[in-house]
Enzyme design. Structure first.
Site, mmCIF file in Angstrom:
data_model
loop_
_atom_site.group_PDB
_atom_site.id
_atom_site.type_symbol
_atom_site.label_atom_id
_atom_site.label_comp_id
_atom_site.label_asym_id
_atom_site.label_seq_id
_atom_site.Cartn_x
_atom_site.Cartn_y
_atom_site.Cartn_z
ATOM 1 N N ASP A 1 0.876 -1.149 0.200
ATOM 2 C CA ASP A 1 -0.036 -0.032 0.028
ATOM 3 C C ASP A 1 0.873 1.331 0.058
ATOM 4 O OD1 ASP A 1 -2.305 -1.712 0.193
ATOM 5 O OD2 ASP A 1 -2.069 -1.756 2.150
ATOM 6 N N GLU B 1 -11.605 -0.050 -4.285
ATOM 7 C CA GLU B 1 -11.007 0.453 -3.071
ATOM 8 C C GLU B 1 -9.779 1.285 -3.488
ATOM 9 O OE1 GLU B 1 -9.678 -2.932 -0.583
ATOM 10 O OE2 GLU B 1 -8.547 -3.931 -2.306
#
Ligand SMILES: [Ca+2]
Ligand SMILES: [Ca+2]
Length: 443
Positions: A29, A204
């Site tokens: 991430d 997302e």
């Protein structure tokens, strides 16, 4: 030393394999931030051997050239937020008025739901503290991205399966105007094949920014496996238009997560995959690619590579360089150093660290390293090009009486000119040999 992290298995020393960015732990991430001439990279951290998104802390890295990355350790973790139970998942940091705000999703212990907290620090590398002592927003959804518009209005977007935003106040730790939802229309976010309850491509991981007056929302699309898609808009809250694929479904991770910055005149796309040995959907690694926008502002299709971007700059060996500034390593781990910052450790015979594009100029004469050893020590071979490249110097490291008992050792080097890749290869007997905090050449 007994608290050693489990080593990530080693990769073969393939030529110019600069991705993933970090090899000694799993990272996920990515959220890059350019500040004061460096790019800071905020990531999550997949635990070794994870079989779920088992994540306890966040990590910070930085680079001045996109190929050599300094490990700044973990300046924020679940323990930073007294109300957080688990799941140190995907966040993003931003600077405002000299403070750094890091928005992250975690499970709120009191409610059992995902909430978004905010850490604050006086430096991009922390340490971060809980800015408000409670969630900033909480609706069970994840993946915050933060963006400050030209007029100073800041926005925090997040969401899976929906897409939400708030208008952050200038303090960056409160908001006005309530929690707003961005309609997920197929015109705005594409049509998902067999989408069912998720009719659009949006899944997302939004990454919202502005370029040349146009607003971009780059996000993880479809599931699973995800690809990276994007939408654009004339304003920060829409209307959005779906623009297609940035990065196809690739790599051995069923998720992906985008991060985009411009740095030293080029554009860079950060993402994650399962490229390290032992890697997969729960043991991910962050990588980066260089790209150029098309003339109309659209983003080209970007593929995952092992080679990564070319160096954006040279590395100066005549200033102190941290041993934890690494292009590629074999066998080392890192830990906080008693002298500040981090050091490399768990060094065994044959372990090595490479740094790329080192500008030696007319020639180096001496190599100095800051070392500590609770054992009998060993030696540092100074090599050019690769771990099997020419040995241009060799520094003996004796025991110092402790793994954090630091001393400096120096040795002459010969034939070190021009701009070259540098490898420090560590040799000695069995067991752990010594730690290294930093190194420096003298002309
Ligand atoms: Ca080792
Ligand atoms: Ca250091």
């Amino acid at each position: 030393m007994t608290a050693a992290l489990c080593a990530v298995a080693l990769l073969p020393g393939t030529a110019h394999a600069d991705n993933p960015i970090v090899q000694h732990i799993y990272t996920a991430d990515p959220a890059p931030l350019v500040h004061n001439g460096r790019v800071y990279l905020y990531t999550g951290h997949d635990e070794d051997g994870s079989t779920y998104f088992t994540m306890k802390d966040w990590r910070v890295w930085s680079s001045a050239d996109m190929v050599n990355w300094t490990d700044h350790g973990s300046p924020m973790s679940l323990a930073t937020f007294s109300w957080a139970k688990q799941d140190a998942w995907a966040g993003q940091a931003v600077e405002r008025n000299g403070k750094f705000y890091w928005y992250v999703p975690v499970v709120n212990r009191a409610t059992g739901r995902m909430a978004i907290g905010v850490g604050v620090a006086d430096s991009p590398t922390g340490p971060f503290r809980d800015a408000i002592g409670h969630p900033l927003v909480e609706n069970g959804e994840i993946d915050p991205t933060v963006f400050i518009d030209d007029n100073g209005q800041a926005y925090l977007y997040w969401g899976n399966p929906n897409l939400w935003y708030v208008r952050l106040n200038a303090d960056m730790t409160s908001y006005s105007g309530g929690v707003n939802q961005i309609p997920l229309t197929t015109a705005g976010f594409g049509t998902r094949p067999n989408g069912g309850s998720r009719p659009t491509m949006y899944e997302e991981g939004p990454w919202v920014y502005k370029r040349n007056g146009q607003y971009y929302n780059v996000f993880a699309a479809k599931c699973c496996s995800e690809f990276i898609g994007y939408s654009t808009s004339p304003g920060p809250t829409g209307p959005w238009t779906y623009r297609g694929t940035v990065m196809p479904t690739q790599g051995s991770s069923f998720t992906n997560h985008p991060g985009i910055v411009d740095y030293k005149g080029s554009s860079y796309f950060f993402y994650h995959n399962g490229a390290l040995p032992g890697g997969g959907g729960y043991t991910r690694s962050v990588s980066v690619e260089k790209f150029a926008y098309n003339a109309d502002g659209s983003i080209p299709t970007i593929n995952m590579t092992n080679s990564g971007p070319p160096p954006a700059d040279t590395l100066d060996p005549y200033t102190r360089q941290e041993a934890e500034t690494i292009n590629w390593e074999s066998g080392i781990e890192t830990e906080p150093a008693s002298e500040g910052g981090m050091n490399i450790g768990w060094i065994e015979n044959g372990d090595n660290v490479k740094v790329r594009n080192v500008a030696f100029g007319a020639g180096a004469k001496t190599f100095t390293a800051r070392v500590a050893s609770a054992s009998a020590g060993g030696a540092i071979e100074v090599r050019l090009g690769s771990a099997t490249g020419t040995v241009v110097g060799r520094c003996t490291v004796a025991g110092t009486g402790g793994w954090q008992t630091w001393t400096s050792v120096s040795c002459p080097v010969t034939g070190v000119t021009g701009t070259q890749d540098l490898v420090l290869r560590f040799t000695g007997g069995s067991g752990y040999l010594f730690n290294v905090n930093w190194w420096q050449f003298a002309a």
